[in-house]
Design an enzyme around this catalytic site. Structure first.
Site, PDB file in Angstrom:
ATOM      1  N   ARG A 107       6.279 -18.717   3.803  1.00 27.08           N
ATOM      2  CA  ARG A 107       6.522 -19.399   4.955  1.00 27.08           C
ATOM      3  C   ARG A 107       5.260 -20.475   5.122  1.00 27.08           C
ATOM      4  O   ARG A 107       4.290 -20.171   4.844  1.00 27.08           O
ATOM      5  CB  ARG A 107       6.562 -18.719   6.336  1.00 27.08           C
ATOM      6  CG  ARG A 107       7.776 -17.940   6.453  1.00 27.08           C
ATOM      7  CD  ARG A 107       7.755 -17.267   7.853  1.00 27.08           C
ATOM      8  NE  ARG A 107       6.499 -16.803   8.350  1.00 27.08           N
ATOM      9  CZ  ARG A 107       6.355 -16.867   9.551  1.00 27.08           C
ATOM     10  NH1 ARG A 107       6.804 -17.168  10.594  1.00 27.08           N
ATOM     11  NH2 ARG A 107       5.054 -16.064   9.885  1.00 27.08           N
TER      12      ARG A 107
ATOM     13  N   SER B 127      -1.359 -11.858   1.413  1.00 29.38           N
ATOM     14  CA  SER B 127      -1.453 -10.432   1.970  1.00 29.38           C
ATOM     15  C   SER B 127      -1.567  -9.651   0.773  1.00 29.38           C
ATOM     16  O   SER B 127      -0.780  -8.752   0.138  1.00 29.38           O
ATOM     17  CB  SER B 127      -0.204 -10.119   3.013  1.00 29.38           C
ATOM     18  OG  SER B 127      -0.087 -11.038   3.717  1.00 29.38           O
TER      19      SER B 127
ATOM     20  N   ASP C  21      -2.749 -10.454   5.928  1.00 29.06           N
ATOM     21  CA  ASP C  21      -1.641 -10.278   7.357  1.00 29.06           C
ATOM     22  C   ASP C  21      -2.029  -9.189   8.203  1.00 29.06           C
ATOM     23  O   ASP C  21      -1.816  -9.576   9.310  1.00 29.06           O
ATOM     24  CB  ASP C  21      -0.411  -9.891   6.580  1.00 29.06           C
ATOM     25  CG  ASP C  21      -0.262  -8.848   5.636  1.00 29.06           C
ATOM     26  OD1 ASP C  21      -1.281  -8.059   5.358  1.00 29.06           O
ATOM     27  OD2 ASP C  21       0.971  -8.370   5.444  1.00 29.06           O
TER      28      ASP C  21
HETATM   29  C1  BGC Z   1      -1.365  -5.351   0.336  1.00 30.53           C
HETATM   30  C2  BGC Z   1      -2.215  -5.810   1.486  1.00 30.53           C
HETATM   31  C3  BGC Z   1      -1.293  -5.964   2.502  1.00 30.53           C
HETATM   32  C4  BGC Z   1      -0.327  -4.968   2.755  1.00 30.53           C
HETATM   33  C5  BGC Z   1       0.927  -5.523   3.736  1.00 30.53           C
HETATM   34  C6  BGC Z   1      -0.473  -4.325   0.572  1.00 30.53           C
HETATM   35  O1  BGC Z   1       0.177  -3.994  -0.435  1.00 30.53           O
HETATM   36  O2  BGC Z   1      -2.395  -4.778  -0.686  1.00 30.53           O
HETATM   37  O3  BGC Z   1      -3.256  -6.689   1.428  1.00 30.53           O
HETATM   38  O4  BGC Z   1      -1.973  -6.204   3.975  1.00 30.53           O
HETATM   39  O5  BGC Z   1       0.418  -4.857   1.388  1.00 30.53           O
HETATM   40  O6  BGC Z   1       1.427  -6.723   3.432  1.00 30.53           O
END
Ligand code: BGC
Length: 513
Positions: free
Chosen positions: A135, A199, A253
């Site tokens: 996004r 994320s 995130d």
């Molecule tokens: C990632 C995290 C992320 C989470 C939720 C995980 O697989 O390692 O960094 O915050 O997913 O999106």
């Protein structure tokens, strides 16, 4: 009372030619569309009773075996307390300098030192990469009396071949989406400050630098692990030679979600995601974060709790189905806790159990269909529908049929029970992890009682009919000295990235003056 000699007499009479011919003719006349055949039973009632008993026995035996398998997914209070305790041990290992390098729960510093205070102001760009879509957002934040946040965004798909191609292809794709968005909004020349919600686990040395430790979820692009993702983005922008951006912050995130909720509720000092993946962050005391200089105040720590259990500490509660899902994943052996909790994997656990039950003859008449062989067939949205209380069994059957699973009513009951067992365990495990976090914060602050808010986002949490309730209850049971409020984040990661960018800009301006 039965009279066997009479039965026999009747059978003889029945088999007499005249009687049977008449009977057949009458039936044909009454139901001309049906083809009815008459089969003579040999000692029917005795055998029949035996058959009924055998089928009932097989069914009760089946139920016993199904229950025995699903019992492995039922965690006792004691087991959940153990999970909470182990999470606490892993948290400490991640925070300490001497154990950090080998720790599985990485406890990564984010360089976000405070939650928003309402003075944030300006226009920002935000990028959000980490789920199934990418996004781009324009976020306008106004402070003071006109305090508000206005957002415009566009969603772009990331094809699987781009997720799993080369890093250059991935970042070229991202930059081309940004270019499209800037055109769409008519702001190509503006050079707005940008926050990049990325994320995945990143080792940050400042707000605007983050080295990708390893990909998770469905991503596998080459040449990115070990690189600073802000640099990869800058290089992509340079390659395109079309516009420039002022990248101020790289944000997980969970952190974006915490900041968004903290903007509404200052008591929010924890962020939680239960979507495609799962993770949490919270405000930790600087004195406990040994990887960063300084003892004053607090800093948000991205726990990367998905990797909890990667050292084997959850092996006693992992089932053969968890191991199968892990073995066939893109990152086998990694993110074991995440694989028991989050949307990308729950459906796969369910599918593995159903395959096993079918092989054992409990389901689908023992036939493993093409649909059941299809990976990721049970997306979060289907699991959520199947488990909805408002759905009659017939509707569950319809959903399964839409997925290509030709099921009887009995099959549908079993499938629903399996989904329930898997999602309930997920919610309880997630609650046990959260209980460890809130109790840690309470102890940090030397409090007998803690009131705290958790900002939450993610499709599983939002869509599933029972997940949130079970998770909340587990936190209550395992951390009775904490009153935890869960606040659903609206558009968390984009807004949060903009808020963090706003704070970053303010700090940068202060440094320069
Ligand atoms: C990632 C995290 C992320 C989470 C939720 C995980 O697989 O390692 O960094 O915050 O997913 O999106």
């Amino acid at each position: 009372m039965r009279r066997p000699e009479l039965d026999r007499t009747f059978a003889l009479w029945f088999s007499s030619h005249r009687y049977s011919r008449r009977l057949h003719k009458t039936v044909r006349r009454l139901v001309p569309d049906s083809d009815v055949r008459f089969l003579l039973s040999e000692s029917g009632s005795g055998k029949g009773a035996a058959f009924v008993t055998a089928v009932a026995y097989r069914l009760s035996e089946q139920h016993r075996l199904i229950d025995a398998t699903l019992a492995e997914f039922k965690l006792t209070h004691e087991q959940l307390l153990q999970v909470k305790k182990r999470m606490r041990i892993e948290i400490e290992a991640g925070l300490r300098k001497k154990s950090h390098d080998h720790a599985k729960v990485k406890m990564l510093p984010t360089f976000v030192r405070s939650t928003p205070d309402g003075t944030e102001n300006g226009d920002f760009l935000a990028l959000d990469l980490g789920g199934t879509n990418f996004r781009v957002l324009l976020v306008k934040i106004r402070s003071g009396k006109r305090r508000m946040v206005e957002m415009h965004n566009k969603i772009y798909a990331i094809p699987i071949e781009v997720m799993q191609g080369t890093g250059e292809e991935l970042f070229d794709h991202i930059v081309s989406c940004i270019s499209d968005f800037l055109d769409y909004m008519g702001i190509k020349g503006a050079r707005l400050p940008l926050g990049f919600t990325f994320s995945f686990p990143c080792k940050q040395t400042s707000l605007d630098a983050g080295i990708l430790l390893n990909w998770t979820k469905g991503f596998k692009a080459t040449d990115c692990e070990g690189e600073d993702v802000v640099n990869l983005l800058r290089e992509g922008i340079k390659r395109r030679e079309e516009f420039d951006l002022d990248i101020v912050a790289v944000v997980n995130d969970t952190v974006g979600t915490m900041m968004t909720c903290a903007y509404e509720d200052p008591n929010c000092e924890i962020g939680l995601i239960v979507g495609t993946g799962s993770n949490a962050c919270y405000m930790e005391e600087m004195r406990n974060i040994e990887m960063v200089e300084g003892d004053q105040g607090r800093m948000c720590v991205n726990m990367e709790w998905g990797a909890f259990g990667d050292n084997g500490c959850l092996d006693d509660i992992r089932t053969i189905y968890d191991k199968a899902v892990d073995d066939f994943s893109l990152n086998s052996g990694k993110q074991r806790y995440e694989k028991m909790i989050s949307g990308m994997y729950l459906g796969e656990i369910v599918r593995n159990i159903l395959i096993d039950f079918t092989k054992r003859g409990f389901l689908f008449r023992g036939q493993i269909s093409e649909a059941l062989k299809t990976r990721s067939i049970f997306e979060t949205k289907f699991l959520s529908q199947i488990e909805s209380d408002r759905l009659a069994l017939l509707q569950v059957r319809t959903i399964l049929q839409q997925l290509g699973l030709d099921s009887t009513c009995d099959d549908s009951i079993i499938v629903k029970t399996v989904c329930g067992a898997v999602s309930r365990r997920a919610a309880q495990l997630c609650g046990a992890g959260m209980a460890a976090v809130v109790d840690k914060i309470r102890e940090n602050r030397g409090l007998e009682h803690l009131d705290i808010t958790v900002g939450v986002d993610g499709t599983l949490y939002k869509l599933h009919p029972h997940f949130s309730k079970v998770m909340h209850q587990t936190v209550k049971d395992l951390a009775p000295k904490c009153d935890v409020t869960f606040l659903l984040s609206e558009d968390g990661s984009g807004k949060g990235a903009a808020l963090i960018t706003a704070v970053g800009c303010r700090l940068r301006d202060a440094e320069h003056n």
